[in-house]
Design an enzyme around this catalytic site. Sequence first.
Site, PDB file in Angstrom:
ATOM      1  N   TYR A 118       0.622  -1.342   0.186  1.00  0.00           N
ATOM      2  CA  TYR A 118      -0.147   0.486   0.059  1.00  0.00           C
ATOM      3  C   TYR A 118       1.018   1.211   0.122  1.00  0.00           C
ATOM      4  O   TYR A 118       0.399   2.208  -0.101  1.00  0.00           O
ATOM      5  CB  TYR A 118      -1.075  -0.032   1.347  1.00  0.00           C
ATOM      6  CG  TYR A 118      -2.018  -0.438   1.428  1.00  0.00           C
ATOM      7  CD1 TYR A 118      -2.680  -1.532   0.332  1.00  0.00           C
ATOM      8  CD2 TYR A 118      -2.877  -0.785   2.003  1.00  0.00           C
ATOM      9  CE1 TYR A 118      -3.820  -2.692   0.357  1.00  0.00           C
ATOM     10  CE2 TYR A 118      -4.059  -1.674   2.104  1.00  0.00           C
ATOM     11  CZ  TYR A 118      -4.531  -2.898   0.896  1.00  0.00           C
ATOM     12  OH  TYR A 118      -5.668  -3.028   1.263  1.00  0.00           O
TER      13      TYR A 118
ATOM     14  N   TYR B 276      -1.163   1.956  15.784  1.00  0.00           N
ATOM     15  CA  TYR B 276      -0.870   1.267  16.659  1.00  0.00           C
ATOM     16  C   TYR B 276       0.989   0.894  17.136  1.00  0.00           C
ATOM     17  O   TYR B 276       1.671   0.925  16.002  1.00  0.00           O
ATOM     18  CB  TYR B 276      -0.867  -0.970  16.318  1.00  0.00           C
ATOM     19  CG  TYR B 276      -2.384  -1.048  17.439  1.00  0.00           C
ATOM     20  CD1 TYR B 276      -3.093   0.643  16.851  1.00  0.00           C
ATOM     21  CD2 TYR B 276      -3.229  -2.022  16.417  1.00  0.00           C
ATOM     22  CE1 TYR B 276      -4.500  -0.147  17.759  1.00  0.00           C
ATOM     23  CE2 TYR B 276      -4.410  -2.624  16.179  1.00  0.00           C
ATOM     24  CZ  TYR B 276      -5.454  -1.457  17.002  1.00  0.00           C
ATOM     25  OH  TYR B 276      -6.755  -2.012  17.909  1.00  0.00           O
TER      26      TYR B 276
ATOM     27  N   ARG C 239     -11.142   2.226  10.036  1.00  0.00           N
ATOM     28  CA  ARG C 239     -12.011   1.707  11.382  1.00  0.00           C
ATOM     29  C   ARG C 239     -13.492   1.333  10.276  1.00  0.00           C
ATOM     30  O   ARG C 239     -13.875   0.718  10.664  1.00  0.00           O
ATOM     31  CB  ARG C 239     -11.897   2.035  12.468  1.00  0.00           C
ATOM     32  CG  ARG C 239     -11.393   2.246  13.288  1.00  0.00           C
ATOM     33  CD  ARG C 239     -10.546   0.886  13.882  1.00  0.00           C
ATOM     34  NE  ARG C 239      -9.651   1.354  14.746  1.00  0.00           N
ATOM     35  CZ  ARG C 239      -9.328   0.255  15.233  1.00  0.00           C
ATOM     36  NH1 ARG C 239      -9.666  -1.624  15.127  1.00  0.00           N
ATOM     37  NH2 ARG C 239      -8.230   0.063  16.317  1.00  0.00           N
TER      38      ARG C 239
ATOM     39  N   GLU D  33     -14.993 -10.901  17.136  1.00  0.00           N
ATOM     40  CA  GLU D  33     -14.871  -9.795  16.333  1.00  0.00           C
ATOM     41  C   GLU D  33     -16.373  -9.798  15.314  1.00  0.00           C
ATOM     42  O   GLU D  33     -16.534 -10.623  15.186  1.00  0.00           O
ATOM     43  CB  GLU D  33     -13.786  -9.860  14.978  1.00  0.00           C
ATOM     44  CG  GLU D  33     -13.403  -9.178  14.231  1.00  0.00           C
ATOM     45  CD  GLU D  33     -11.992  -9.277  13.284  1.00  0.00           C
ATOM     46  OE1 GLU D  33     -11.949  -9.122  12.423  1.00  0.00           O
ATOM     47  OE2 GLU D  33     -11.311  -9.898  14.184  1.00  0.00           O
TER      48      GLU D  33
END
Length: 428
Positions: free
Chosen positions: A211, A273, A286, A396
């Site tokens: 990416y 993170y 998100r 999840e």
Amino acid sequence: MATHTIGKASHMGIGYSVVELNDVRHIFAAGVPRHDGSLREQADDALRTIETVIQEEGTRGSIVHQAVFVPDVALIEPCRQIIRDFYGSEMPATSYIPQPPCDGKLLAIEALGVGRGLGEVEIERISEQLVITRHNDIAWIHCAQVVPQSQDTTVYDGTLNGLEQIRSLLSSVNVRLDQVIRTWLYLGGIVDDEGPTQRYKELNRARSDFYRDIPFLTGLLPPGRQGRVYPASTGIGTEGRGIMMSAIALATQRTDIVAVPLENPRQVPAFDYADCYSPKSPKFSRAMALSCGNYATIFISGTASITDSETRHVGDIVGQTHETLTNIEALISEENLSRHGLPGLGTSLDGLGLVRVYIKRPADYAQARAVCEQRLGELPTIYAIGDVCRPDLLVEIEGIAFSRKTTSPLPSVDQMDFDHLRWKSTVA
């Protein structure tokens, strides 16, 4: 806050939502076999149930994307043949995911249909990996079942190869990788070791490297949007050791459609993170909100029991399920949408049209489902056994939410409709 535009219901494995966006009807259906039997018998039951729902909503022959969950890698090929036989020339883009359905059945199916007969909708079925829908000068490109050319490779190399294949598939229909809004990355043995590190960390390293120079959604972002942008995504474990991916891209020349990556005020962005979680952080948003005038569609990434960047309620499935749903609630709230420049387009858990719940331990299924049904009500839902990306995470959840600023809600689907569907499905 936006009002809801969803009619939805669920009963005995039949679950579906009806969403009207402008003049186009979208159907989201979850089909679980209601009886035991052979793979073909169970598949036929689930497929005919979904077909009946689609026909009832006036969108026959309109399924464009589906995910088929099976308990074992060995069932993928026989299941693929059954699915091909059923759909024939109207084959959706289909992914086969080796995650056991939580209720012990041999498969479960999640399907997306895009309506015909309301707005002008064109469906182009390139292959069972690639389907395009076009309406209102918008093209949705559904890319499914992408696997590395060789499964006998490292996670890093396999991830790079899979992402390159997504790029190639999209390029074959003149769509760019930077137009991707949503991805799913399925990884067998997700928390197992890979040499001196972990398999999920190697996936993140490859995704970060791939990416690095891709300016996602440049033409659709709000004016003045700063910083890197990444698609919504789920990275989740499966049976076996393989890698599989799927994606959705959006192509349009319209200037009134805006893509807004959402972050959660309760969580550190995944791409920020600390190194202790992954030397190359997970590159996803998100959620991805797509707004068009008074409408919004929100693709919610895989969400877990994390606040800030720490796992909460370790060992407690009920606490983790509640925390996960609270995270989703905050993510799609009016307060958060306003914070991101989309006032009036926030929603609540009632705005969800579809969810998947991945559960690490089979013994936790009943408790996790009870929490979801308590807080989500009637909603098409797939429950599957899948390892989550941290050893201490037990559940999840992902989904799609919808909102509209000013409208009357769609009528709910009542129990009589389900009685009719069950009768029609039985005699079909």
